[in-house]
Design a protein around this motif. Structure first.
Motif, PDB file in Angstrom:
ATOM      1  N   GLU A  25     -11.410 -15.679  24.877  1.00 27.02           N
ATOM      2  CA  GLU A  25     -12.678 -15.488  24.124  1.00 27.02           C
ATOM      3  C   GLU A  25     -14.137 -15.465  24.938  1.00 27.02           C
ATOM      4  O   GLU A  25     -14.895 -14.853  24.520  1.00 27.02           O
ATOM      5  CB  GLU A  25     -12.588 -16.316  23.015  1.00 27.02           C
ATOM      6  CG  GLU A  25     -13.640 -16.154  21.804  1.00 27.02           C
ATOM      7  CD  GLU A  25     -13.036 -16.856  20.488  1.00 27.02           C
ATOM      8  OE1 GLU A  25     -13.975 -16.842  19.718  1.00 27.02           O
ATOM      9  OE2 GLU A  25     -11.924 -17.152  20.087  1.00 27.02           O
ATOM     10  N   ILE A  26     -14.265 -16.580  25.822  1.00 24.14           N
ATOM     11  CA  ILE A  26     -15.211 -16.721  26.528  1.00 24.14           C
ATOM     12  C   ILE A  26     -15.705 -15.504  27.303  1.00 24.14           C
ATOM     13  O   ILE A  26     -16.482 -15.013  27.450  1.00 24.14           O
ATOM     14  CB  ILE A  26     -15.163 -17.847  27.431  1.00 24.14           C
ATOM     15  CG1 ILE A  26     -15.186 -19.164  26.720  1.00 24.14           C
ATOM     16  CG2 ILE A  26     -16.243 -17.734  28.467  1.00 24.14           C
ATOM     17  CD1 ILE A  26     -14.859 -20.386  27.522  1.00 24.14           C
ATOM     18  N   ARG A  27     -14.426 -14.829  27.975  1.00 24.56           N
ATOM     19  CA  ARG A  27     -14.683 -13.563  28.814  1.00 24.56           C
ATOM     20  C   ARG A  27     -15.014 -12.424  27.806  1.00 24.56           C
ATOM     21  O   ARG A  27     -15.815 -11.576  28.329  1.00 24.56           O
ATOM     22  CB  ARG A  27     -13.142 -13.267  29.619  1.00 24.56           C
ATOM     23  CG  ARG A  27     -13.307 -12.181  30.306  1.00 24.56           C
ATOM     24  CD  ARG A  27     -14.366 -12.557  31.538  1.00 24.56           C
ATOM     25  NE  ARG A  27     -14.024 -13.469  32.365  1.00 24.56           N
ATOM     26  CZ  ARG A  27     -14.802 -14.393  32.996  1.00 24.56           C
ATOM     27  NH1 ARG A  27     -16.202 -14.142  33.018  1.00 24.56           N
ATOM     28  NH2 ARG A  27     -14.329 -15.261  33.978  1.00 24.56           N
ATOM     29  N   LEU A  35     -16.981 -23.422  21.590  1.00 25.27           N
ATOM     30  CA  LEU A  35     -17.361 -22.039  21.428  1.00 25.27           C
ATOM     31  C   LEU A  35     -18.674 -21.896  20.762  1.00 25.27           C
ATOM     32  O   LEU A  35     -19.503 -21.351  21.155  1.00 25.27           O
ATOM     33  CB  LEU A  35     -16.124 -21.448  20.672  1.00 25.27           C
ATOM     34  CG  LEU A  35     -14.931 -21.039  21.512  1.00 25.27           C
ATOM     35  CD1 LEU A  35     -13.784 -20.388  20.395  1.00 25.27           C
ATOM     36  CD2 LEU A  35     -15.369 -20.034  22.832  1.00 25.27           C
ATOM     37  N   ASP A  36     -18.905 -23.114  19.994  1.00 29.99           N
ATOM     38  CA  ASP A  36     -19.946 -23.028  19.050  1.00 29.99           C
ATOM     39  C   ASP A  36     -21.141 -23.370  19.951  1.00 29.99           C
ATOM     40  O   ASP A  36     -22.628 -23.291  19.702  1.00 29.99           O
ATOM     41  CB  ASP A  36     -19.805 -24.185  18.001  1.00 29.99           C
ATOM     42  CG  ASP A  36     -19.059 -23.631  16.867  1.00 29.99           C
ATOM     43  OD1 ASP A  36     -18.764 -22.319  16.743  1.00 29.99           O
ATOM     44  OD2 ASP A  36     -18.462 -24.475  16.076  1.00 29.99           O
ATOM     45  N   ALA A  37     -21.117 -23.991  21.170  1.00 30.93           N
ATOM     46  CA  ALA A  37     -21.891 -24.669  21.710  1.00 30.93           C
ATOM     47  C   ALA A  37     -22.600 -23.519  23.080  1.00 30.93           C
ATOM     48  O   ALA A  37     -23.387 -23.786  23.692  1.00 30.93           O
ATOM     49  CB  ALA A  37     -21.574 -25.974  22.628  1.00 30.93           C
ATOM     50  N   PHE A  56     -19.320 -26.741  31.452  1.00 24.82           N
ATOM     51  CA  PHE A  56     -18.606 -27.084  29.959  1.00 24.82           C
ATOM     52  C   PHE A  56     -17.289 -27.540  30.376  1.00 24.82           C
ATOM     53  O   PHE A  56     -16.827 -27.009  31.116  1.00 24.82           O
ATOM     54  CB  PHE A  56     -18.523 -25.889  29.343  1.00 24.82           C
ATOM     55  CG  PHE A  56     -19.991 -25.237  28.647  1.00 24.82           C
ATOM     56  CD1 PHE A  56     -20.468 -25.771  27.543  1.00 24.82           C
ATOM     57  CD2 PHE A  56     -20.648 -24.304  29.406  1.00 24.82           C
ATOM     58  CE1 PHE A  56     -21.836 -25.255  27.253  1.00 24.82           C
ATOM     59  CE2 PHE A  56     -21.771 -23.882  28.910  1.00 24.82           C
ATOM     60  CZ  PHE A  56     -22.452 -24.091  27.744  1.00 24.82           C
ATOM     61  N   ILE A  57     -16.888 -28.385  29.749  1.00 20.25           N
ATOM     62  CA  ILE A  57     -15.509 -29.094  29.853  1.00 20.25           C
ATOM     63  C   ILE A  57     -14.969 -29.001  28.528  1.00 20.25           C
ATOM     64  O   ILE A  57     -15.296 -29.467  27.592  1.00 20.25           O
ATOM     65  CB  ILE A  57     -15.409 -30.497  30.475  1.00 20.25           C
ATOM     66  CG1 ILE A  57     -16.204 -30.625  31.816  1.00 20.25           C
ATOM     67  CG2 ILE A  57     -14.051 -30.760  30.633  1.00 20.25           C
ATOM     68  CD1 ILE A  57     -16.517 -31.965  32.316  1.00 20.25           C
TER      69      ILE A  57
END
Length: 245
Positions: free
Chosen positions: A76-78, A45-47, A5-6
């Motif tokens: 948030e990813i973490r 984030l939705d992906a 993801f980028i």
């Protein structure tokens, strides 16, 4: 294979990074399942549909003039995925020490000011490292579920339960920090690990995180207030598991 993801709001930098990733795939053993590019944090984030150290994120730190937006997204990813690999691609290398406060455990910083040759080498290095270490960091106390359409990797201590989704062929995983939906069947998940229990045709629960069993109404409760139904025939065994977990 990696899911890459980028997050980058500059089209020129998007193209540069995409080109470097594709060159890396041609020149090395790295293989990827998907490569998605986003200019807006919410789109990224939705992906996110999976968890695990095959999830690779290249994040710009400054997004739409917000100097530290990328670090907020990384945090948030973490929170959703303790195993995701995060690399910052930025002109703000001075923020490197700040990431420790955000507790995002970034693998590396890649400076946009590098020459094309140095930039390519930096991208190659992080991707090769990630690809060669897929699943090597899976802790023994983690739940891992792999199918052709899903790859889930999450600490058992975070799992509350799995439930059948209203979307056909999908399952919802509820954890202490949130939820995610993926392709699968609760019956298959129940067989994937002995630490889980198929309490009801629509639910597979983690007995270790059940805090209360309502034996009259056949419902179990979790610390976040969520609850699941339990089949009458399976309630006794589940109670035993909860009491011994």
């Amino acid at each position: 294979m990696l899911n890459i993801f980028i997050l980058e709001d500059d089209f020129i930098q998007q193209s540069r990074l995409e080109k470097a990733i594709l060159s890396c795939v041609e020149e090395t053993s790295v293989k990827y399942k998907s490569l998605e590019i986003f200019g807006k944090p919410n789109q990224l984030l939705d992906a996110i549909q999976e968890t695990g150290n095959h999830q690779f994120f290249f994040l710009d730190i400054e997004i739409k003039g917000e100097e530290r937006k990328g670090m907020e997204i990384a945090r948030e990813i973490r929170e959703r995925d303790p195993y995701a690999i995060i690399v910052f691609v930025t002109t703000h290398s001075e923020f490197m020490p700040v990431t420790y406060r955000y507790r995002v455990s970034a693998l590396d910083f890649i400076d946009k000011g590098l020459s094309n040759t140095e930039f390519q080498k930096a991208v190659n290095d992080v991707l090769v490292h990630a690809f060669e270490n897929i699943d090597h960091t899976v802790a023994e106390n983690s739940f891992v579920y792999k199918t052709e359409n899903a790859h889930i990797q999450v600490p058992f201590s975070d799992i509350l339960y799995f439930e059948t989704s209203t979307t056909i062929h999908k399952v919802i995983l509820k954890t202490k920090t949130g939820q995610q939906e993926f392709y699968g069947k609760v019956s298959e998940i129940a067989k994937a690990d002995d630490c889980l229990y198929h309490a009801h045709r629509a639910y597979v629960v983690n007995p270790a995180n059940i805090i209360k069993v309502d034996r009259t109404n056949h419902i179990v409760y979790f610390e976040n207030g969520d609850s699941c139904l339990v089949s009458r025939l399976k309630q006794k065994q589940l109670v035993d598991l909860v009491e011994n977990s």
